[in-house]
Design a protein around this motif. Structure first.
Motif, PDB file in Angstrom:
ATOM      1  N   SER A 114      22.078 -45.313 -26.661  1.00 59.76           N
ATOM      2  CA  SER A 114      21.707 -46.369 -25.968  1.00 59.76           C
ATOM      3  C   SER A 114      23.211 -46.719 -25.198  1.00 59.76           C
ATOM      4  O   SER A 114      23.171 -47.121 -23.975  1.00 59.76           O
ATOM      5  CB  SER A 114      21.409 -47.517 -26.838  1.00 59.76           C
ATOM      6  N   LEU A 115      24.308 -46.541 -25.934  1.00 62.43           N
ATOM      7  CA  LEU A 115      25.682 -46.796 -25.294  1.00 62.43           C
ATOM      8  C   LEU A 115      25.730 -45.805 -24.014  1.00 62.43           C
ATOM      9  O   LEU A 115      26.427 -46.278 -22.946  1.00 62.43           O
ATOM     10  CB  LEU A 115      26.626 -46.290 -26.187  1.00 62.43           C
ATOM     11  N   ARG A 116      25.287 -44.657 -23.946  1.00 60.88           N
ATOM     12  CA  ARG A 116      25.347 -43.480 -22.827  1.00 60.88           C
ATOM     13  C   ARG A 116      24.838 -44.169 -21.747  1.00 60.88           C
ATOM     14  O   ARG A 116      25.016 -43.816 -20.474  1.00 60.88           O
ATOM     15  CB  ARG A 116      25.011 -42.334 -23.313  1.00 60.88           C
ATOM     16  N   ASN A 117      23.581 -45.167 -21.780  1.00 55.23           N
ATOM     17  CA  ASN A 117      23.187 -45.859 -20.537  1.00 55.23           C
ATOM     18  C   ASN A 117      24.332 -46.534 -19.701  1.00 55.23           C
ATOM     19  O   ASN A 117      24.240 -46.838 -18.753  1.00 55.23           O
ATOM     20  CB  ASN A 117      21.975 -46.833 -20.900  1.00 55.23           C
ATOM     21  N   GLU A 189      43.725 -51.556 -22.153  1.00 57.31           N
ATOM     22  CA  GLU A 189      43.376 -49.992 -22.240  1.00 57.31           C
ATOM     23  C   GLU A 189      42.117 -49.818 -22.923  1.00 57.31           C
ATOM     24  O   GLU A 189      41.663 -48.693 -22.965  1.00 57.31           O
ATOM     25  CB  GLU A 189      44.390 -48.990 -22.713  1.00 57.31           C
ATOM     26  N   THR A 190      41.465 -50.790 -23.256  1.00 59.96           N
ATOM     27  CA  THR A 190      40.470 -50.714 -23.979  1.00 59.96           C
ATOM     28  C   THR A 190      39.144 -50.450 -23.117  1.00 59.96           C
ATOM     29  O   THR A 190      38.957 -51.137 -22.077  1.00 59.96           O
ATOM     30  CB  THR A 190      39.662 -51.929 -24.855  1.00 59.96           C
ATOM     31  N   ASP A 191      38.269 -49.419 -23.110  1.00 60.65           N
ATOM     32  CA  ASP A 191      36.969 -49.073 -22.418  1.00 60.65           C
ATOM     33  C   ASP A 191      35.784 -49.839 -22.978  1.00 60.65           C
ATOM     34  O   ASP A 191      34.656 -50.372 -22.248  1.00 60.65           O
ATOM     35  CB  ASP A 191      36.598 -47.564 -22.359  1.00 60.65           C
ATOM     36  N   VAL A 192      35.779 -49.802 -24.398  1.00 61.94           N
ATOM     37  CA  VAL A 192      34.312 -50.335 -25.008  1.00 61.94           C
ATOM     38  C   VAL A 192      34.923 -51.051 -26.403  1.00 61.94           C
ATOM     39  O   VAL A 192      35.780 -50.782 -27.019  1.00 61.94           O
ATOM     40  CB  VAL A 192      33.727 -49.128 -25.716  1.00 61.94           C
ATOM     41  N   VAL A 193      33.989 -52.321 -26.474  1.00 64.25           N
ATOM     42  CA  VAL A 193      34.405 -52.956 -27.490  1.00 64.25           C
ATOM     43  C   VAL A 193      32.648 -53.050 -28.359  1.00 64.25           C
ATOM     44  O   VAL A 193      31.618 -53.137 -27.702  1.00 64.25           O
ATOM     45  CB  VAL A 193      34.659 -54.567 -27.230  1.00 64.25           C
ATOM     46  N   ILE A 194      32.852 -52.663 -29.692  1.00 67.89           N
ATOM     47  CA  ILE A 194      31.524 -52.702 -30.290  1.00 67.89           C
ATOM     48  C   ILE A 194      31.388 -53.448 -31.500  1.00 67.89           C
ATOM     49  O   ILE A 194      32.361 -53.509 -32.126  1.00 67.89           O
ATOM     50  CB  ILE A 194      31.252 -51.384 -30.790  1.00 67.89           C
ATOM     51  N   ASN A 195      30.571 -54.563 -31.643  1.00 66.57           N
ATOM     52  CA  ASN A 195      30.507 -55.489 -32.682  1.00 66.57           C
ATOM     53  C   ASN A 195      29.734 -54.585 -33.581  1.00 66.57           C
ATOM     54  O   ASN A 195      28.500 -54.488 -33.612  1.00 66.57           O
ATOM     55  CB  ASN A 195      29.870 -56.922 -32.413  1.00 66.57           C
ATOM     56  N   VAL A 222      30.660 -53.982 -23.469  1.00 65.66           N
ATOM     57  CA  VAL A 222      30.804 -54.621 -24.846  1.00 65.66           C
ATOM     58  C   VAL A 222      29.175 -54.319 -25.433  1.00 65.66           C
ATOM     59  O   VAL A 222      28.189 -54.546 -24.924  1.00 65.66           O
ATOM     60  CB  VAL A 222      30.619 -56.132 -24.730  1.00 65.66           C
ATOM     61  N   ALA A 223      29.202 -53.703 -26.605  1.00 68.31           N
ATOM     62  CA  ALA A 223      27.897 -53.217 -27.136  1.00 68.31           C
ATOM     63  C   ALA A 223      27.882 -54.010 -28.421  1.00 68.31           C
ATOM     64  O   ALA A 223      28.862 -54.243 -29.365  1.00 68.31           O
ATOM     65  CB  ALA A 223      27.860 -51.920 -27.579  1.00 68.31           C
ATOM     66  N   ALA A 244      29.767 -55.056 -18.974  1.00 64.05           N
ATOM     67  CA  ALA A 244      28.442 -54.687 -19.248  1.00 64.05           C
ATOM     68  C   ALA A 244      28.223 -54.770 -20.651  1.00 64.05           C
ATOM     69  O   ALA A 244      28.695 -54.343 -21.564  1.00 64.05           O
ATOM     70  CB  ALA A 244      28.637 -53.218 -18.875  1.00 64.05           C
ATOM     71  N   ALA A 245      27.019 -55.430 -20.864  1.00 60.95           N
ATOM     72  CA  ALA A 245      26.592 -55.499 -22.415  1.00 60.95           C
ATOM     73  C   ALA A 245      25.446 -54.662 -22.556  1.00 60.95           C
ATOM     74  O   ALA A 245      24.476 -54.706 -21.636  1.00 60.95           O
ATOM     75  CB  ALA A 245      26.126 -57.012 -22.862  1.00 60.95           C
ATOM     76  N   GLY A 246      25.425 -54.244 -23.834  1.00 56.26           N
ATOM     77  CA  GLY A 246      24.247 -53.145 -24.179  1.00 56.26           C
ATOM     78  C   GLY A 246      22.819 -53.500 -23.923  1.00 56.26           C
ATOM     79  O   GLY A 246      22.439 -54.938 -24.116  1.00 56.26           O
TER      80      GLY A 246
END
Ligand code: NDP
Length: 291
Positions: A114-117, A189-195, A222-223, A244-246
């Motif tokens: 899913s994240l790869r989308n 410098e963060t590219d992705v945040v995952i809860n 943000v995923a 961009a949210a997942g």
């Protein structure tokens, strides 16, 4: 006798269990393909997990999923682990092979699909909020996918340290720990945040992460691992700030696909999972209408 009235059994162990939509999806898939298999959604308390697995063996189940809070504890009750589950030390799917139950893990793989989308994690800096079973599975798959750096922020320092040590010790990704005691500030410098915590899971859909949302900048991905509700409070807040949210329905679809594939060895059930998803969306609409 023209037919057997003895169905094969599969199911899920979790606590709580009422919010878990897997039963609707998997039973729709079995029904669509005329497979005489049942999927039983069971609420199992931690102190009863061993007895539940003994019950599965006694009743000849062919496999079961497990979710909160059993993903790590279930390992003590199984006969062995598949390759990625052995690295993660977490199991979401136990499969009967001969007379043995082998633990597998599809959590990270489904999430990554899913994240790869939204983004390719290779070479990226990723903040992971949480260090439980889901975080561990996702962290290992992110590392295998070439993530450059994973910052793990967790309330319990001990649990966070275990995940960071696992990533540094068994993968090429550099991992570091933040002991999460105050509103988390996302660095530039963060590219992705995952809860990867359980905060926001139904019925506590208004629960808020201890996160400074002012630091969510446009373009950040943000995923959220929360499967229900499909659009979490975090996702709504992130979208409002231009992130961009997942896509959570895609996440659920990918997880179901991988679990069914492992249990039955048949990828063609993918089509039926789509039907199951529409059942889940119907339930979600009913839930939204009730609110
Ligand atoms: P665990 O119980 O193993 O871990 C829960 C995590 O959430 C821990 O890091 C815990 O921190 C943290 N946490 C819980 N409450 C709070 C709080 N109030 N404040 C700060 N941190 C908190 O659960 P899982 O990892 O199995 O599941 C977590 C979520 O992921 C669930 O919503 C589940 O539905 C979802 N999930 C998603 C998957 C996917 O996307 N692939 C797969 C599996 C699950 P601490 O260590 O300090 O207790």
């Amino acid at each position: 006798m023209t037919r057997s009235f003895l169905s094969r059994l599969t199911g899920s162990f979790a606590m709580p269990a009422a919010e878990n939509p897997t039963v609707a999806m998997v039973e729709a898939a079995y029904h669509h393909h005329d497979l005489d298999i049942r999927y039983i959604n069971c609420e199992v308390a931690p102190e009863n997990l061993g007895d539940a697995v003994k019950g599965v063996r006694a009743m000849g189940w062919i496999g079961f999923n497990c979710s909160i809070p059993h993903k790590v504890a279930v390992i003590d009750h199984l006969d062995g682990l598949g390759e990625s589950a052995a690295v993660m030390r977490a199991v979401n799917c136990a499969v009967r092979r001969g007379d043995k139950f082998i633990g597998e893990n599809t959590d990270g793989k489904g999430f990554l699909l899913s994240l790869r989308n939204a983004i390719d994690p290779a070479g990226k800096t990723i903040v992971m909020l949480g260090a439980g079973g889901a975080a561990r599975a996702i962290g290992v798959e992110l590392a295998f996918a070439g993530a450059k750096r994973i910052i793990v922020a967790n309330r319990s320092e001990l649990r966070g340290r275990e995940l960071v040590d696992l990533l540094n010790g068994k993968t090429k990704t550099s991992a570091e720990l933040v002991h999460w005691r105050e509103p988390y500030e996302v660095s530039t410098e963060t590219d992705v945040v995952i809860n990867a915590t359980s905060i926001g899971l139904y019925p506590n859909v208004d629960a808020r992460l201890d996160l400074n949302t002012e630091t969510l900048r446009p373009g950040l991905v943000v995923a959220d691992v929360i499967p229900n509700p499909p659009k979490t409070r975090l996702a709504r807040e992130a979208l409002a700030r231009g992130c961009a949210a997942g896509d959570h329905l895609a996440l659920i679809l990918n997880l179901a696909l991988l679990c069914v594939w492992l249990t039955r060895g048949v990828l063609w059930l993918l089509m039926a999972v789509g039907h199951g998803l529409s059942c889940f969306m119907l339930r979600q609409m009913e839930y939204d209408a009730d609110r």
